[in-house]
Design an enzyme around this catalytic site. Structure first.
Site, PDB file in Angstrom:
ATOM      1  N   ASP A 169       0.835  -1.204   0.000  1.00 26.56           N
ATOM      2  CA  ASP A 169       0.000   0.000   0.000  1.00 26.56           C
ATOM      3  C   ASP A 169       0.871   1.255   0.000  1.00 26.56           C
ATOM      4  O   ASP A 169       0.577   2.240  -0.706  1.00 26.56           O
ATOM      5  CB  ASP A 169      -0.918   0.010   1.216  1.00 26.56           C
ATOM      6  CG  ASP A 169      -2.028  -1.028   1.125  1.00 26.56           C
ATOM      7  OD1 ASP A 169      -2.237  -1.561   0.013  1.00 26.56           O
ATOM      8  OD2 ASP A 169      -2.676  -1.297   2.152  1.00 26.56           O
ATOM      9  N   GLU A 195      -2.580  -2.735  -9.126  1.00 28.14           N
ATOM     10  CA  GLU A 195      -1.356  -1.945  -9.278  1.00 28.14           C
ATOM     11  C   GLU A 195      -1.298  -1.315 -10.669  1.00 28.14           C
ATOM     12  O   GLU A 195      -0.230  -0.931 -11.141  1.00 28.14           O
ATOM     13  CB  GLU A 195      -0.117  -2.816  -9.029  1.00 28.14           C
ATOM     14  CG  GLU A 195       0.145  -3.877 -10.069  1.00 28.14           C
ATOM     15  CD  GLU A 195      -0.611  -5.189  -9.826  1.00 28.14           C
ATOM     16  OE1 GLU A 195      -0.217  -6.197 -10.419  1.00 28.14           O
ATOM     17  OE2 GLU A 195      -1.586  -5.185  -9.044  1.00 28.14           O
TER      18      GLU A 195
END
Length: 287
Positions: A169, A195
């Protein structure tokens, strides 16, 4: 009883010429007294009538005063009720204002959550597509070029497995911050997957998009990520496509996505360009 007195030298059978009644004065006094009493009676009657009139007036005044007092009391009670109602309305208005403000904040927060990726602050996919569609319409009207960039962090699953999801994260947040530092105010970035990201560069041709992508790739590669070993760096692969006349947004994004996969197939941490139907993955892939 009246007594008659005879004068000397006269006869007993004839009354004297100057005879008088002994009680004539008393009779006159009584007569005058009766007249005076009659007058006093008339005066007393007038005084009595005046007193009665005054009494009636006084009672009427008392009645009016009592009525006025009741009206004043009723008016005071009515004013108190109005004051209470006004306070209640003010409290209700304050409560409504607070509720409206709360709902406005909640609506803004919901809109922000719907429009923005909660983790990175990039546009959510739906919001990104809406913004990109508007930019595409502007491009269609003006003819100004638009560049679409598709971006994917390299080996992100390995990063998560090695350092944990918190580090992953942190890497995503750091990546978006780097992108924003390089974007102009008219450009925007959206998160399209875990992502995976997309960027729209307004009024930018293919070479300008490639130069921007290369600067961004280099900045990502040299920037350390929090919660990771200082020697560790994240890298990104980028596919770049320029809008073509009459082309749809979806088709341009497909070409940029194909360029992205070409960059990954050639070793990652590089950019690839794709123009029209021609695949420039050979000469246009830049390490």
């Amino acid at each position: 009883m009246t007594r008659t007195i005879r004068a000397v030298g006269g006869t007993a059978s004839e009354p004297a010429a100057d005879s008088f009644s002994l009680y004539d004065a008393e009779e006159a006094v009584l007569t005058r007294t009766e007249a005076m009493l009659s007058g006093l009676s008339d005066v007393a009657g007038g005084v009595q009538a005046l007193a009665d009139a005054y009494r009636r007036g006084f009672r009427e005044q008392q009645r009016l005063v009592r009525m006025s007092d009741r009206m004043q009391l009723d008016l005071q009670k009515a004013n108190q009720r109005l004051a209470d109602q006004r306070r209640d309305l003010q409290a209700l208005n304050a409560a409504l204002s607070g509720e409206i403000e709360h709902r406005t904040r909640l609506e803004a927060e919901l809109r922000r959550l719907a429009d923005t990726d909660d983790l990175t602050g990039a546009l959510a996919r739906r919001r990104f597509m809406e913004s990109a569609a508007r930019e595409w319409l502007r491009h269609a009207r003006s003819g100004a070029p638009v560049c679409i960039l598709m971006l994917d962090l390299d080996r992100f699953k390995l990063l998560n497995d090695s350092f944990g999801h918190a580090a992953g994260d942190a890497a995503l947040v750091s990546f978006v911050a780097i992108c924003r530092a390089h974007l102009r105010t008219l450009d925007f970035i959206g998160r399209t997957g875990g992502e995976e990201f997309a960027i729209v560069l307004s009024d930018t041709g293919l070479e300008g998009g490639a130069a921007f992508a290369e600067r961004l790739r280099e900045a990502v590669a040299v920037t350390p990520v929090p919660m990771m070993d200082a020697a560790m760096r994240i890298t990104v692969s980028i596919g770049v496509a320029q809008s073509e006349p009459g082309e749809t947004l979806e088709n341009a994004m497909q070409r940029a996505d194909a360029a992205l996969y070409a960059a990954k197939d050639c070793g990652r941490n590089r950019i690839a360009l794709r123009s029209g139907a021609q695949d420039l993955s050979g000469a246009a892939i830049r390490p």
